[in-house]
Design an enzyme around this catalytic site. Structure first.
Site, PDB file in Angstrom:
ATOM      1  N   ASP A  30       6.730  24.755  38.485  1.00  0.00           N
ATOM      2  CA  ASP A  30       6.418  26.143  38.825  1.00  0.00           C
ATOM      3  C   ASP A  30       6.122  26.188  40.313  1.00  0.00           C
ATOM      4  O   ASP A  30       5.608  25.228  40.886  1.00  0.00           O
ATOM      5  CB  ASP A  30       5.222  26.671  38.015  1.00  0.00           C
ATOM      6  CG  ASP A  30       5.292  28.180  37.821  1.00  0.00           C
ATOM      7  OD1 ASP A  30       5.533  28.630  36.694  1.00  0.00           O
ATOM      8  OD2 ASP A  30       5.130  28.912  38.835  1.00  0.00           O
ATOM      9  N   THR A 130      15.816  35.510  29.555  1.00  0.00           N
ATOM     10  CA  THR A 130      16.680  36.561  29.010  1.00  0.00           C
ATOM     11  C   THR A 130      17.436  37.194  30.175  1.00  0.00           C
ATOM     12  O   THR A 130      16.818  37.806  31.053  1.00  0.00           O
ATOM     13  CB  THR A 130      15.816  37.613  28.287  1.00  0.00           C
ATOM     14  OG1 THR A 130      15.088  36.946  27.250  1.00  0.00           O
ATOM     15  CG2 THR A 130      16.676  38.721  27.694  1.00  0.00           C
ATOM     16  N   PHE A 165      13.952  32.868  21.416  1.00  0.00           N
ATOM     17  CA  PHE A 165      13.545  33.924  20.479  1.00  0.00           C
ATOM     18  C   PHE A 165      12.080  33.811  20.060  1.00  0.00           C
ATOM     19  O   PHE A 165      11.650  34.505  19.153  1.00  0.00           O
ATOM     20  CB  PHE A 165      14.436  33.886  19.234  1.00  0.00           C
ATOM     21  CG  PHE A 165      15.897  34.100  19.547  1.00  0.00           C
ATOM     22  CD1 PHE A 165      16.391  35.383  19.732  1.00  0.00           C
ATOM     23  CD2 PHE A 165      16.757  33.027  19.698  1.00  0.00           C
ATOM     24  CE1 PHE A 165      17.731  35.595  20.049  1.00  0.00           C
ATOM     25  CE2 PHE A 165      18.103  33.221  20.014  1.00  0.00           C
ATOM     26  CZ  PHE A 165      18.585  34.511  20.187  1.00  0.00           C
ATOM     27  N   LEU A 166      11.324  32.908  20.716  1.00  0.00           N
ATOM     28  CA  LEU A 166       9.929  32.732  20.280  1.00  0.00           C
ATOM     29  C   LEU A 166       9.134  34.013  20.461  1.00  0.00           C
ATOM     30  O   LEU A 166       9.460  34.853  21.302  1.00  0.00           O
ATOM     31  CB  LEU A 166       9.272  31.580  21.044  1.00  0.00           C
ATOM     32  CG  LEU A 166       9.080  31.680  22.565  1.00  0.00           C
ATOM     33  CD1 LEU A 166       7.917  32.565  22.946  1.00  0.00           C
ATOM     34  CD2 LEU A 166       8.888  30.290  23.144  1.00  0.00           C
ATOM     35  N   GLU A 168       5.293  35.479  21.284  1.00  0.00           N
ATOM     36  CA  GLU A 168       3.960  35.126  21.745  1.00  0.00           C
ATOM     37  C   GLU A 168       3.007  35.222  20.561  1.00  0.00           C
ATOM     38  O   GLU A 168       3.144  36.098  19.712  1.00  0.00           O
ATOM     39  CB  GLU A 168       3.512  36.077  22.863  1.00  0.00           C
ATOM     40  CG  GLU A 168       4.271  35.824  24.145  1.00  0.00           C
ATOM     41  CD  GLU A 168       3.986  36.857  25.225  1.00  0.00           C
ATOM     42  OE1 GLU A 168       2.981  37.566  25.146  1.00  0.00           O
ATOM     43  OE2 GLU A 168       4.812  36.956  26.147  1.00  0.00           O
ATOM     44  N   GLY A 269       3.089  51.996  13.974  1.00  0.00           N
ATOM     45  CA  GLY A 269       2.016  51.787  14.940  1.00  0.00           C
ATOM     46  C   GLY A 269       2.156  52.689  16.144  1.00  0.00           C
ATOM     47  O   GLY A 269       2.858  53.708  16.092  1.00  0.00           O
ATOM     48  N   CYS A 276       8.849  41.925  26.547  1.00  0.00           N
ATOM     49  CA  CYS A 276      10.284  41.792  26.262  1.00  0.00           C
ATOM     50  C   CYS A 276      10.962  43.082  25.815  1.00  0.00           C
ATOM     51  O   CYS A 276      11.884  43.546  26.483  1.00  0.00           O
ATOM     52  CB  CYS A 276      10.504  40.710  25.212  1.00  0.00           C
ATOM     53  SG  CYS A 276      10.076  39.073  25.824  1.00  0.00           S
ATOM     54  N   LYS A 279      11.538  46.096  28.454  1.00  0.00           N
ATOM     55  CA  LYS A 279      12.425  45.776  29.583  1.00  0.00           C
ATOM     56  C   LYS A 279      13.821  45.367  29.098  1.00  0.00           C
ATOM     57  O   LYS A 279      14.821  45.690  29.734  1.00  0.00           O
ATOM     58  CB  LYS A 279      11.803  44.686  30.466  1.00  0.00           C
ATOM     59  CG  LYS A 279      11.967  43.267  29.954  1.00  0.00           C
ATOM     60  CD  LYS A 279      11.609  42.234  31.006  1.00  0.00           C
ATOM     61  CE  LYS A 279      11.604  40.822  30.452  1.00  0.00           C
ATOM     62  NZ  LYS A 279      12.888  40.297  30.006  1.00  0.00           N
TER      63      LYS A 279
HETATM   64  N1  LIG Z   1       7.300  36.026  26.790  1.00  0.00           N
HETATM   65  C1  LIG Z   1       8.047  36.024  25.701  1.00  0.00           C
HETATM   66  O1  LIG Z   1       7.574  36.231  24.572  1.00  0.00           O
HETATM   67  C2  LIG Z   1       9.524  35.749  25.811  1.00  0.00           C
HETATM   68  C3  LIG Z   1      10.265  35.477  24.641  1.00  0.00           C
HETATM   69  C4  LIG Z   1      11.625  35.219  24.766  1.00  0.00           C
HETATM   70  C5  LIG Z   1      12.237  35.274  26.012  1.00  0.00           C
HETATM   71  N2  LIG Z   1      11.498  35.572  27.119  1.00  0.00           N
HETATM   72  C6  LIG Z   1      12.176  35.580  28.409  1.00  0.00           C
HETATM   73  O2  LIG Z   1      11.877  34.353  29.072  1.00  0.00           O
HETATM   74  C7  LIG Z   1      11.773  34.554  30.488  1.00  0.00           C
HETATM   75  C8  LIG Z   1      10.408  34.094  30.977  1.00  0.00           C
HETATM   76  O3  LIG Z   1       9.421  34.916  30.386  1.00  0.00           O
HETATM   77  P1  LIG Z   1       7.871  34.550  30.464  1.00  0.00           P
HETATM   78  O4  LIG Z   1       7.147  35.551  29.658  1.00  0.00           O
HETATM   79  O5  LIG Z   1       7.695  33.091  30.166  1.00  0.00           O
HETATM   80  O6  LIG Z   1       7.601  34.794  32.045  1.00  0.00           O
HETATM   81  P2  LIG Z   1       6.299  34.496  32.886  1.00  0.00           P
HETATM   82  O7  LIG Z   1       6.220  35.569  33.900  1.00  0.00           O
HETATM   83  O8  LIG Z   1       5.145  34.242  31.980  1.00  0.00           O
HETATM   84  O9  LIG Z   1       6.608  33.103  33.621  1.00  0.00           O
HETATM   85  C9  LIG Z   1       7.543  32.931  34.620  1.00  0.00           C
HETATM   86  C10 LIG Z   1       7.102  31.745  35.498  1.00  0.00           C
HETATM   87  O10 LIG Z   1       8.170  31.385  36.353  1.00  0.00           O
HETATM   88  C11 LIG Z   1       7.617  30.989  37.607  1.00  0.00           C
HETATM   89  N3  LIG Z   1       8.671  31.036  38.624  1.00  0.00           N
HETATM   90  C12 LIG Z   1       9.337  32.117  39.093  1.00  0.00           C
HETATM   91  N4  LIG Z   1      10.284  31.726  39.996  1.00  0.00           N
HETATM   92  C13 LIG Z   1      10.213  30.381  40.067  1.00  0.00           C
HETATM   93  C14 LIG Z   1      10.933  29.389  40.808  1.00  0.00           C
HETATM   94  N5  LIG Z   1      11.929  29.713  41.658  1.00  0.00           N
HETATM   95  N6  LIG Z   1      10.614  28.097  40.650  1.00  0.00           N
HETATM   96  C15 LIG Z   1       9.605  27.746  39.798  1.00  0.00           C
HETATM   97  N7  LIG Z   1       8.899  28.631  39.073  1.00  0.00           N
HETATM   98  C16 LIG Z   1       9.199  29.934  39.201  1.00  0.00           C
HETATM   99  C17 LIG Z   1       6.477  31.972  37.811  1.00  0.00           C
HETATM  100  O11 LIG Z   1       5.530  31.489  38.762  1.00  0.00           O
HETATM  101  C18 LIG Z   1       5.910  32.070  36.389  1.00  0.00           C
HETATM  102  O12 LIG Z   1       4.899  31.101  36.174  1.00  0.00           O
HETATM  103  C19 LIG Z   1      12.044  36.049  30.699  1.00  0.00           C
HETATM  104  O13 LIG Z   1      13.403  36.215  30.982  1.00  0.00           O
HETATM  105  C20 LIG Z   1      11.699  36.661  29.367  1.00  0.00           C
HETATM  106  O14 LIG Z   1      12.404  37.857  29.132  1.00  0.00           O
HETATM  107  C21 LIG Z   1      10.166  35.792  27.042  1.00  0.00           C
END
Ligand SMILES: NC(=O)c1ccc[n+]([C@@H]2O[C@H](COP(=O)([O-])OP(=O)(O)OC[C@H]3O[C@@H](n4cnc5c(N)ncnc54)[C@H](O)[C@@H]3O)[C@@H](O)[C@H]2O)c1
Length: 453
Positions: A30, A130, A165-166, A168, A269, A276, A279
């Site tokens: 990160d 995504t 597809f997880l 949170e 609800g 997700c 957006k």
């Molecule tokens: N959160 C969910 O439940 C979920 C589920 C399925 C898919 N997704 C998708 O997964 C992706 C990530 O979601 P998230 O909720 O984990 O995001 P998040 O914002 O929690 O985490 C993203 C991380 O990436 C880091 N980052 C950004 N640019 C970087 C770089 N160049 N090098 C290193 N680190 C970098 C940020 O500092 C941050 O810690 C999104 O596309 C989201 O749509 C999320």
């Protein structure tokens, strides 16, 4: 197998920890130095059940480590997963791919260096974020472009799409026992690396859909848009129930027992939120516009859901007798769903500021979301627990169905409230038990029972 995971958010950190549990050697990257420092100390930057123990066990076993140095992590990796954020782009609602592209450029430079030192090396660069259809191709183009004077030779790297597809709150279980794994790839070599990375799931006969990159990218958006549609559908039917005196709980059960419909995602609800669905639905609509395709259902879902969140504030005001000016409202639950600290696009962010603008003082409690909520809604008073929030309030609103709110001491709540009124936007209680406790009760899609029996 050795892999790197770029981004240690909800998806990257869970994926990295779970892949290491599969026996793969994982380096999580990160650019947020504070996050990496905390992870190295064993502190979790997010709230996700079971995550801390999983990270600790795999870090101790030497299979999971954390760094801010992407080039070091990518060195010798069989696969590099991009798991950075793809938020809504300001203005047009399309996915903001700047983090994905920035990561791809850094990966490209690191791969070129790898290739110079190890000409036979091979790495699959996988988008787990995504991303809209076509992004995988753009990542491939960035990798090609980033080679200094020729850089990565043909065949040294491939791209693949592996949407996640997880959910949170149950992310580890979802990752370890997914309904399916979707992999978009063009080459046999890339498919083989992906099979190896997911070997335990492959062996346990988890359905694995191998397809092309564009299809894999679209599967993720179609899945989220479908689920968002299902929620919005049942919400509208709930509104109809209120008008005609039907009970949404029974309607949902009555249709959900039909195997073609299924019981999940039929909980009425306050409208969907989270990091997700909102957006991703918007981004899918943008993709359709650009492709001159009609996606009227998803477009309507976005509009109906936005309007619903605003209407929930009106519903609360109506239940309070038409005004909340000068009243105190207790609120239980701020995150978009239980078992997470994620506040992104939570319905609370649409509902509570409207109540505050209408003159309400809000006393709120959430088991994990308060730190982030404080930044987003500084005008609220934050309380220590449900009973603290209820003390002296003119109504209590249930906004997120955390387990601890399912078993409140209703008699105690009744004594604490100045007015014995509960507005349950998650239908976690039965009207009869509220009436028995002497509480007026307003819920979603059920005949209103404003005064105790
Ligand atoms: N959160 C969910 O439940 C979920 C589920 C399925 C898919 N997704 C998708 O997964 C992706 C990530 O979601 P998230 O909720 O984990 O995001 P998040 O914002 O929690 O985490 C993203 C991380 O990436 C880091 N980052 C950004 N640019 C970087 C770089 N160049 N090098 C290193 N680190 C970098 C940020 O500092 C941050 O810690 C999104 O596309 C989201 O749509 C999320």
């Amino acid at each position: 197998m050795r892999i790197a995971v770029i981004g240690t958010g909800y998806v990257g950190l869970v994926s990295g920890a779970c892949f290491s549990e599969f026996g793969v050697s994982v380096v999580c990257v990160d650019k947020d130095e504070d996050k990496i420092a905390r992870l190295r100390r064993g502190e979790m930057p997010i709230y996700e059940p079971r995550l801390e123990a999983l990270v600790a066990a795999n870090a101790a076993a030497g299979r999971l480590s954390f760094t801010t140095d992407l080039a070091v992590a990518v060195k010798g990796a069989d696969a590099v997963f991009i798991a950075v954020g793809t938020p809504s782009r300001r203005g047009d609602g399309h996915a903001d791919l700047s983090y994905v592209f920035a990561a791809a450029e850094e990966i490209g430079r690191a791969l070129a260096e790898n290739q110079a030192n190890d000409p036979g090396g091979y790495t699959v660069v996988v988008t787990k974020s995504t991303v809209p259809v076509g992004t995988g191709r753009q990542v491939a183009e960035i990798l090609r472009r980033t080679r200094p004077n020729g850089g990565v030779p043909e065949g040294g790297a491939d791209v693949a799409s592996n949407p996640e597809f997880l959910r949170e709150g149950s992310a580890i279980e979802d990752f370890m026992r997914p309904d399916r794994v979707v992999i978009g790839a063009d080459s046999d070599r890339a498919r083989e690396v992906m099979r190896q990375v997911y070997r335990p799931l492959y062996l346990s006969e988890t359905p694995m859909l191998f397809t092309d990159i564009e299809t894999a990218e679209l599967v993720k958006y179609a899945a989220n848009a479908f689920l968002a549609t299902k929620i919005t559908f049942i919400n509208e039917i709930a509104d109809l129930c209120e008008r005609v005196g039907a009970d949404i709980q029974d309607v949902a059960r009555g249709i959900g027992l039909d195997g073609r419909i299924g019981r999940k995602f039929l909980h009425a609800g306050p409208g969907f939120g989270g990091s997700c669905f909102p957006k991703d639905c918007q981004a899918l609509v943008r993709t359709a516009h650009e492709a001159a395709a009609d996606l009227a259902i998803v477009e309507t879902v976005v509009q109906v859901n936005e309007a619903r969140k605003a209407r929930m504030a009106d519903k609360i005001i109506a239940a309070c007798g038409g005004t909340v000016a000068g009243k105190t409202i207790a609120v239980l639950g701020l995150t978009f769903k239980p078992n997470t600290d994620d506040m992104r696009d939570s319905p609370s962010l649409a509902i509570l500021p409207r109540l505050a603008t209408a003159g309400a003082a809000i006393r709120a409690f959430d088991p994990a979301g308060i730190d982030e909520a404080r930044n987003l809604m500084p005008e609220l008073v934050y309380c220590d627990d449900a009973y603290d929030a209820a003390a002296g309030a003119d109504a209590l609103v249930l906004l997120t169905e955390w387990n601890e709110f399912r078993a409140l001491d209703l008699a105690r709540i009744g004594r604490l409230l100045a007015t014995p009124l509960i507005i349950d936007l998650r239908n976690i209680y039965q009207p009869a038990e509220m009436a028995a406790a002497g509480l007026s009760y307003v819920s979603i899609g059920r005949p209103p029972r404003l005064s105790p029996a």
